[in-house]
Motif scaffolding. Structure first.
Motif, PDB file in Angstrom:
ATOM      1  N   THR A 147      11.885   4.724 -10.235  1.00  0.00           N
ATOM      2  CA  THR A 147      10.941   5.839 -10.297  1.00  0.00           C
ATOM      3  C   THR A 147       9.673   5.485  -9.524  1.00  0.00           C
ATOM      4  O   THR A 147       9.160   6.295  -8.743  1.00  0.00           O
ATOM      5  CB  THR A 147      10.600   6.178 -11.762  1.00  0.00           C
ATOM      6  OG1 THR A 147      11.798   6.542 -12.447  1.00  0.00           O
ATOM      7  CG2 THR A 147       9.601   7.321 -11.850  1.00  0.00           C
ATOM      8  N   GLY A 148       9.209   4.251  -9.704  1.00  0.00           N
ATOM      9  CA  GLY A 148       8.021   3.813  -8.978  1.00  0.00           C
ATOM     10  C   GLY A 148       8.234   3.833  -7.477  1.00  0.00           C
ATOM     11  O   GLY A 148       7.353   4.242  -6.715  1.00  0.00           O
ATOM     12  N   VAL A 149       9.432   3.426  -7.051  1.00  0.00           N
ATOM     13  CA  VAL A 149       9.744   3.430  -5.620  1.00  0.00           C
ATOM     14  C   VAL A 149       9.643   4.856  -5.081  1.00  0.00           C
ATOM     15  O   VAL A 149       9.003   5.111  -4.060  1.00  0.00           O
ATOM     16  CB  VAL A 149      11.157   2.853  -5.361  1.00  0.00           C
ATOM     17  CG1 VAL A 149      11.578   3.075  -3.911  1.00  0.00           C
ATOM     18  CG2 VAL A 149      11.205   1.371  -5.715  1.00  0.00           C
ATOM     19  N   LEU A 157       7.967   7.360  -6.336  1.00  0.00           N
ATOM     20  CA  LEU A 157       6.592   7.882  -6.405  1.00  0.00           C
ATOM     21  C   LEU A 157       5.760   7.323  -5.253  1.00  0.00           C
ATOM     22  O   LEU A 157       4.830   7.963  -4.780  1.00  0.00           O
ATOM     23  CB  LEU A 157       5.947   7.528  -7.746  1.00  0.00           C
ATOM     24  CG  LEU A 157       6.499   8.271  -8.969  1.00  0.00           C
ATOM     25  CD1 LEU A 157       5.856   7.754 -10.250  1.00  0.00           C
ATOM     26  CD2 LEU A 157       6.258   9.779  -8.818  1.00  0.00           C
ATOM     27  N   ALA A 158       6.137   6.118  -4.811  1.00  0.00           N
ATOM     28  CA  ALA A 158       5.403   5.513  -3.697  1.00  0.00           C
ATOM     29  C   ALA A 158       5.855   6.112  -2.374  1.00  0.00           C
ATOM     30  O   ALA A 158       5.043   6.369  -1.492  1.00  0.00           O
ATOM     31  CB  ALA A 158       5.624   4.004  -3.684  1.00  0.00           C
ATOM     32  N   ASN A 159       7.143   6.363  -2.265  1.00  0.00           N
ATOM     33  CA  ASN A 159       7.682   6.872  -1.009  1.00  0.00           C
ATOM     34  C   ASN A 159       8.928   7.721  -1.248  1.00  0.00           C
ATOM     35  O   ASN A 159      10.045   7.229  -1.238  1.00  0.00           O
ATOM     36  CB  ASN A 159       8.022   5.705  -0.068  1.00  0.00           C
ATOM     37  CG  ASN A 159       8.570   6.199   1.267  1.00  0.00           C
ATOM     38  OD1 ASN A 159       8.745   7.402   1.473  1.00  0.00           O
ATOM     39  ND2 ASN A 159       8.857   5.264   2.154  1.00  0.00           N
ATOM     40  N   LEU A 170      12.427   7.625   0.709  1.00  0.00           N
ATOM     41  CA  LEU A 170      13.483   6.618   0.582  1.00  0.00           C
ATOM     42  C   LEU A 170      14.678   7.178  -0.185  1.00  0.00           C
ATOM     43  O   LEU A 170      14.519   8.001  -1.083  1.00  0.00           O
ATOM     44  CB  LEU A 170      12.931   5.369  -0.113  1.00  0.00           C
ATOM     45  CG  LEU A 170      11.836   4.629   0.663  1.00  0.00           C
ATOM     46  CD1 LEU A 170      11.199   3.547  -0.198  1.00  0.00           C
ATOM     47  CD2 LEU A 170      12.398   4.036   1.954  1.00  0.00           C
ATOM     48  N   GLU A 215       4.742  15.542  -5.319  1.00  0.00           N
ATOM     49  CA  GLU A 215       4.177  15.681  -3.971  1.00  0.00           C
ATOM     50  C   GLU A 215       3.489  17.031  -3.816  1.00  0.00           C
ATOM     51  O   GLU A 215       2.437  17.135  -3.175  1.00  0.00           O
ATOM     52  CB  GLU A 215       5.263  15.502  -2.911  1.00  0.00           C
ATOM     53  CG  GLU A 215       5.897  14.114  -2.889  1.00  0.00           C
ATOM     54  CD  GLU A 215       4.879  12.984  -2.754  1.00  0.00           C
ATOM     55  OE1 GLU A 215       3.877  13.158  -2.022  1.00  0.00           O
ATOM     56  OE2 GLU A 215       5.061  11.939  -3.418  1.00  0.00           O
TER      57      GLU A 215
END
Ligand SMILES: Cc1ncc(C[n+]2csc(CCOP(=O)(O)OP(=O)(O)O)c2C)c(N)n1
Ligand SMILES: Cc1ncc(C[n+]2csc(CCOP(=O)(O)OP(=O)(O)O)c2C)c(N)n1
Ligand code: SF4
Ligand code: SF4
Ligand SMILES: [Mg+2]
Ligand SMILES: [Mg+2]
Lengths: 621, 333, 333, 621
Positions: free
Chosen positions: B78-80, B82-84, B87, B308
């Protein structure tokens, strides 16, 4: 707008250097708002100040109960103000419970303002009074101003089309008006605020303003008993600049954003799970999306830190925040961030424990957990904020260390800093130095654990970058390829490298300064975190008596500044006051083999300067 | 790296360390084929896993990979995102990793509908820790920690995923590559959290636990491959099918031609119907065939897309100085 | 303490500290009445809770009580039953405590079927931490942590409990004492994990969030009180009911007498049918009434009873010396 | 049963004091079983011994790979054996990978036994050999016995109706037979074991026995090159009694049961979540239900500790067990047990970290976490086991402390102790002192935080007891009623009481003894946990050179024995060897302000005696 007519009484105003007042009442009485508005007017009057809001644990405890009392204390002055104050000059008690709970903080001869209407049989009973303290002489040693605030407020707002409930709710503004008069402050900022707040309900706004003015007018016009004085407190001489009041919560949120900007990162992922007293940071950042902040309320603290780690892995700044019990849950995740060497900022707003403890009370007892509380050899940097304003710099510094050294960083704040406010000189952010992150782009000779020879930080390679595809994880990895390795010598080398990287930060931080006094002497009073103000005041007072005492306040708790040992050895005695059962004192003894002595308070409350002064004097005797 | 890649291009340089004969090998092959078929790139693809034999998976794929900690992969993934959000993130977990220690994160990633392909390797056992029973082990499972047999009733991964509000729930068998690849492609095509349970054989600690429906000899009779819009038929030459027990919320097996049953009487698979999906997920051999394929698919906006949108709505890059000066300020000169 | 007790006998000496008007007061009263009605004793009854306003509950009941840590009450309660299955254990949790941080433990206590009465106070908010949205908050909820509105789709407590394999799932409203007490009695009578969701009004942070079906004026029309074996009827004088959309796995609202609909056409509640329970749990006002009462009840042996059986089967008190000397030993003299 | 005919070669057997041998091969080669059987025969031969099994991390890595090598080392002798041995006298390598991985542990001139059949092109390549080490002279400095074990085994089992796969599986028994011959041990125990193990498949049993005998006969009859010796190792003189071999895992499980009995509690609830190397304790106890042990495999470590806490609350003995990462997850739960003052035993089988680290490798790096790793001031007792046998006493002692002081107790074990085995004199359990628990029964003047004036332990009141209905929790509680309290002075008093209770345990534990040497001198070598044997051996050797060195091994790590400080001050130097980056050394420095120096190894392997000896010698030079 002040109500006109009756002849304005020309009271001679005594000049005061400082004053400490506290508003106390039911959770429902709006004491926090009252206090904040008094704070604002006082800041605008140019005084230095420090505040201490004290909430009950219950959301909205039954009216009139002692455990439902909510209080807001403010200490302000023409001279430096570093603590919320030991003793009260004025207590405003909106009901018997508020009086019962707060009276013994009032200095002998201090002023007590009460709303007589609230002193009913029932309320007195709830507060545990057999007899009405207003009649039984038990308040003899104080200057009592007993006013029927309820009635006077009622009259003041009579004209307005509002419910009696809303009318009653204006009592706090009446009391605020009176206090603003007593200390000669303006009302305009409050009037503007009320108008904004109730823009939807103009009648309520007007009623509150009327109550505010009525309270003020009461002071100006009414025949107040002569023993009730009126005062002025001259502005404080502070460094030129633009000022505002700031709480530790705001300062941390803004400091993180400043750090994000300085690191030239596009996005911060702030992942957190609500917990008192840390939630405010999440709330503040949730409103700052336009600064590139994604806030994520995770299902628990473990998910929060893991989401932050995932975000850092993907090239954003991962940040997580909690309090003691939640930080405990993040322990395993911290290990992963240490093993994978990813940047991460972890904010611990400490509270009284162990376990659930006293969630709304402050304490400094998570230091051991922050520095040593992980399985295996798992070093990381730990820094602590000293004042609400300092939270800004500390948060920004945490981002610098995390990104420059590819490591999780723990920031220690606490319940006091989170809620306390002080005047803050707004920094010229443009003039603050950047510390841009350089992501790896070149596939040439790349592997994920390539290190910068000076910082020993590994490269940060963002998914999405062609040619840098790599895999990391919690298993031990080869020093020179990053692949899984169970080789004994490799584990030895990696363990030492992880340790050396963190230890090396000592080369990249300021030498330990002495906050007050000489860099040598009879006694060093060494502290960290939110006790700064109290320690500073206490040392100042003892120094005034001509003693060779110095105050040393440590921001960098791991690793320690490299001159700290030598500095402390130049003092005959080292006294370490902490709001815990003795933690920094142990770390100092282990590191430098000096017979540092602890002075510990574990009451959930900040130190009183007086207590520190006598403790210091004892040591000098 | 725009030229589309072959399955072998998704094989990392790391030696695969599963036991010889482990079902994980077959799943690895299927995933590598899927990546090639959907035209994935190595640099935009990320595999996130927890801990377990299955969770070693990322080391063997030539994309970005993160072998995290036990049970927490959904949070990391989930963090990945939220960062990008650009991906393409796959999540690999096991029945212990995903449903024992990690059950809560799985619940929340499904309900939030983060755009991930989640593959749960269900071997009904803890492999890496040498064979203790898992939350999907059947009652009475004898294992090192349950020498007299396990007592708790197992959780059904698909039933759990549906109860958690998952929007894509599918099932496949490790060694049946074609249907497995089909399911993985569907999962990849689905925007939001796609949950795929793969029956995976642990040759060392739970060998043959799925034989009742995976054994060559019985597969045809004991597997129902569901297809949206198609009647639910199974068996060699598809002689049998499922229909609703009239007036009841139950399914029964019927044979075409018998008791005047024609294809028209059969239930037609509707992958957008959560209730039907639950019923299919609950079917147990030998009385019923094991339902495989996409049991449920009913897309809605993925979480990170809404995030986003809020970020975009928050408007232009905020001015830090403005922020600090917002509210009441005063000058000291 | 064998003389049966009155509700007031279950009130502890502690002053109740919820906000005036909080729905928790009503639930406390209902529980105290239930305890009296079922003839509970103060010494054999234990209340275990997590952390939250709701989790303060044990302090106010004159039985044994354990206010544990956030989300972990199911695990603590399981330990209590493993130590002493004779104890009558109630578990009190909130939508945050039980479904956010505690979701995994709730899943496993339900699947294991430990004999507990689990009451989840659902106020769709975090009360104690001052109003952040919770996993049951509806999309778009504005809260301190979601000033622009929450984005994740909520989890349905009852759907989750059913997906987790729960064997008793029921629902009630805080201030409707009679039906609430009925449900609590049924939960108490059920051997195994009984899950009860109570819609609880947080007057401070989420006031009126359930008005759409709890408001006096609409309650009759918007509430369906299900009774096993009875047709699903609702509305003042019960003019309306539910029936199955012919040939579909869906329910529709019909009015008796209209379009030739008679009571015979209505669906009869079968609390042993998990599929029906899921459908009922999913009904949302205003289009459908909110289903209340015992949605599902299909008992099986509770976990701790099987544990005790294994303990008994293990036979007589083991001899420690024998144990130590078991296997190869040798003498040194 | 030994195959008859060929003339028995009369080898002169050399008398050896000690020997170290290691069996190494593929995970599938059954090296662990081979080693255990050799251990059993050796124990029965009356030698003292220590073993060190070394598993690969992979369950069953591909055959022939270096990372798939599984090894079992045994050190045995006529004199005291305290470690598994530094160097190998004999290495049995079943394939090239096993040779490659283990060769440099063989002492120069040591014996290397290999199965030539396994040295195929493919296997050599997998092991990373360009040339076949058997031909290229690279083994010149060793005594090599290259035998086609595969073929000889095949011939030995030809007669039996078993698959060729099963036949191949008999190779390890052939090798075992040869080694038993080489050191003059019996085969009977192994034969019995094989017969029991394969009672279902008698043919397989017989084939294995045949292979065993064939290997033995090969030594006896074949023309072994003369450089391959045959040896005898005389029995060890140990205290009279009944002996068995025991692993730390078994000893902990049995010690807990002994404690349960001594406390006179009816039930233990052992709640755990599997994790290497801790799982064995769960597995062992799962088979001991008849001792009143309920084992509960929880959904995670948090649920495990919480279930154990719930069990203790309900009047049973709650126990939980894990390794570093899992213990980290239990941190918050530990806080609850400390706050509610409930008995709880927590076993930490340490492994190499941080994070997942190297799960199958041993380390001592959880000491900081155990002693200090919690939020807030949260003290608890920590004790560590020194040897497999010592695990029994330590586990039993943990139960005593937990129940007597109503506190969680952390027991530190590690991966080495968990798997290592040693001969153990079975204690006369009847003669061990009981420490019966007295549950509160009397409602008179009861409240849940009534304390025993001497121990400061609170009363233990079991749900189900009429009149003792009470409520406890994580919120701070009043000292004299147990009700929730936010009173500042009360929190101060409770914090100090919790600390005093744990500190007071020092009065109830033995004074620190000196394991070897005088209670004063030039150098104290201070250790804890599984390094006992290596430290003891090293100190012994250096003392033999006439140096004033002593070995002090600490079981009680929190609180320390009350004489520890004075004892250590009587030495000029204090050296603290640990299998971590320096943890006990920091605690000692902080506690006693002595310049203790660390000697740290973080390789995932036990200390080698030789390394310690040279380190000690350096300090003395
Ligand atoms: C915090 C933590 N607890 C426990 C473990 C030990 N552990 C590793 S994998 C595993 C279970 C794996 O089972 P599963 O997820 O089904 O994967 P499989 O090996 O069967 O593929 C456990 C309990 C761990 N690594 N970390
Ligand atoms: C480990 C931990 N994390 C977070 C908290 C803070 N916290 C206390 S109660 C709560 C949520 C309560 O919500 P809910 O369970 O719905 O109870 P309610 O107050 O609404 O009745 C949170 C986040 C905590 N006490 N402990
Ligand atoms: S233990 Fe089982 S799951 Fe793990 S690698 Fe081996 S066969 Fe596969
Ligand atoms: S905050 Fe809400 S839930 Fe909590 S006590 Fe007040 S009204 Fe009840
Ligand atoms: Mg598994
Ligand atoms: Mg709630």
């Amino acid at each position: 707008m002040a109500t006109a007519s009756p002849p304005v009484r020309q009271v001679p105003r005594e000049e005061r250097e400082q004053a400490v007042i506290r508003f106390a009442g039911d959770s429902g009485d709006g004491m926090q708002i009252t206090g904040s508005q008094f704070t604002l007017e006082t800041a605008l009057a140019g005084n230095d100040l420090a505040t201490f809001p004290d909430y009950p644990a219950e959301i909205r405890a039954p009216a009139g109960t002692t455990f439902g009392v909510s209080a807001f204390q403010i200490h302000f002055g023409a001279t430096d103000v570093l603590t919320a104050g030991d003793e009260l000059d004025v207590l405003v008690a909106m009901n018997p419970a508020a009086l019962a709970v707060n009276l013994n903080d009032v200095r002998p001869g201090g002023t007590v303002v009460v709303d007589t209407a609230a002193f009913t049989e029932r309320n007195l009973a709830k507060a545990g009074y057999e007899k009405n303290p207003l009649d039984d002489g038990s308040l003899a040693s104080y200057q009592v101003l007993a006013v029927d605030i309820t009635r006077l407020t009622g009259e003041a707002v009579k004209g307005f089309a509002i419910t009696s409930r809303d009318a009653h709710r204006c009592r706090n503004m009446w009391a605020l008006g009176l206090m603003l008069w007593m200390y000669d402050r303006e009302r305009q900022a409050t009037i503007d605020w009320l108008t904004r707040k109730f823009s939807g309900e103009p009648e309520i706004a007007r009623a509150n303003v009327a109550a505010l003015n009525a309270g003020h007018a009461f002071g100006e016009t009414a025949e107040l008993p002569n023993h009730i004085g009126a005062f002025t407190v001259a502005p404080h001489q502070s460094t030129p600049g633009t000022y505002r009041t700031v709480s530790g919560t705001e300062a941390i949120a803004w400091g993180l954003i400043a750090g994000l900007r300085a690191a030239q990162l596009r996005r911060m992922v702030f992942a957190s799970y609500p917990i008192t007293p840390a939630s405010g940071i999440l709330h503040t950042l949730a409103g700052l999306k336009s600064f590139g902040v994604v806030t994520f309320q995770a299902e628990d603290e473990i998910a929060a830190i893991c989401a932050a780690i995932g975000a850092s892995y993907a090239g954003a700044l991962g940040v997580t925040s909690s309090s003691g019990p939640g930080i405990a849950l993040k322990t395993e995740g911290l290990g992963l961030a240490i093993a994978t060497e990813l940047p991460l900022v972890v904010i611990d707003s400490q509270r009284a424990g162990p376990s659930t403890g006293m969630p709304t009370k402050t304490e400094q007892s998570d230091l051991f957990q922050a520095v040593l509380g992980r399985n295996a050899d798992a070093p990381l940097p730990v820094i602590a904020a000293a004042t609400p304003g300092d939270c800004f710099e500390v948060a920004r510094e945490a981002v610098r260390l995390a990104t420059r050294y590819m490591t999780p960083v723990i920031v220690l704040s606490d319940g006091y800093l989170a809620n306390a406010a002080e005047p803050w000189r707004i920094p010229e952010v443009a003039s603050l130095p950047d510390f841009p992150v350089r992501f790896r782009a070149d596939p040439q000779g790349f592997h994920p654990f390539l290190r910068d020879p000076t910082t020993l930080a590994r490269v940060w390679a963002r998914p999405g970058t062609p040619g840098l595809e790599h895999r990391i994880g919690g298993l031990e990895r080869a020093y020179d390829s990053g692949h899984i390795s169970y080789d004994p010598d490799n584990h030895e080398q990696m363990t030492r490298t992880r340790a050396a990287k963190i230890a090396g930060i000592a080369k990249d931080i300021p030498l330990q300064a002495v906050s007050l006094g000489e860099p040598a002497g009879a006694l060093a009073v060494v502290g960290w975190g939110s006790t700064y103000g109290a320690l500073h005041q206490a040392v100042k007072q003892v120094r005034a008596q001509g003693h060779a005492v110095s105050h040393i306040h440590i921001r960098y708790l791991a690793p320690f500044p490299r001159n700290l040992g030598d500095l402390l050895r130049r003092f005959e005695h080292v006294l370490v006051p902490e709001l815990n059962n003795g933690q920094l004192v142990q770390l100092l003894r282990a590191a430098y083999l000096i017979p540092a002595e602890g002075l510990n308070q574990v009451s959930g409350k900040p130190f009183k300067v007086s207590r520190l002064v006598s403790a210091i004097e004892e040591r000098l005797a | 790296m725009t030229a589309t890649l072959a399955p072998k291009d998704f094989a990392s340089d790391q030696e695969v360390r599963w036991c010889p004969g482990c079902g994980d090998y077959a799943i690895l092959k299927a995933v590598q084929k899927t990546l090639a078929d959907v035209g994935a790139t190595t640099e935009r693809t990320v595999f996130v896993s927890g801990i377990g034999c299955s969770s070693r998976f990322p080391y063997y794929v030539a994309t970005y990979g993160f072998h995290t900690i036990h049970g927490r992969a959904p949070a990391v993934a989930t963090g990945v995102k939220l960062a990008n959000p650009e991906l393409d993130v796959w999540l690999v977990t096991g029945d212990g990793d995903g449903l024992s220690i990690g059950g809560n994160h799985l619940l929340h990633v499904l309900r939030r509908n983060v755009d991930l392909q989640i593959i749960l390797f269900n071997n009904e056992i803890y492999g890496l820790t040498k064979g203790q029973y898992s939350p999907t082990s059947r009652r009475g499972t004898h294992s090192p920690s349950t020498p007299s047999g396990s007592l708790d009733s197992p959780v059904s991964p698909c039933a759990f995923a549906l109860g958690a509000g998952g929007r894509f729930v599918a099932r496949a068998v490790d060694t049946q590559q074609a249907p497995l690849v089909d399911v993985l492609k569907r999962a990849h095509a689905h925007h939001g959290a796609s949950f795929v349970e793969v029956f995976q054989n642990c040759v060392v600690y739970n060998d043959g636990v799925f034989d009742a429906f995976t054994e060559k000899s019985v597969a045809a009779e004991q597997q129902l491959h569901v297809v949206h819009g198609q009647p639910l038929r199974f068996g060699k030459d598809q002689p049998r099918g499922l229909r609703v027990v009239p007036g009841k919320f139950e399914l029964e097996v019927v044979t075409l031609g018998e008791r005047g049953i024609s294809e028209a009487d059969l239930l037609v698979h509707d992958e957008t119907n959560r209730t039907l999906a639950s019923l299919l997920a609950a079917l147990q051999p030998p009385a019923f065939p094991m339902a495989l394929g996409v049991l449920y698919c009913d897309p809605t906006t993925p979480y990170e897309r809404d995030v986003e949108a809020q970020m975009a709505a928050a408007g232009p890059k905020g001015e830090l100085t403005e922020l600090l000066k917002k509210g009441r300020t005063w000058q000291v000169s």
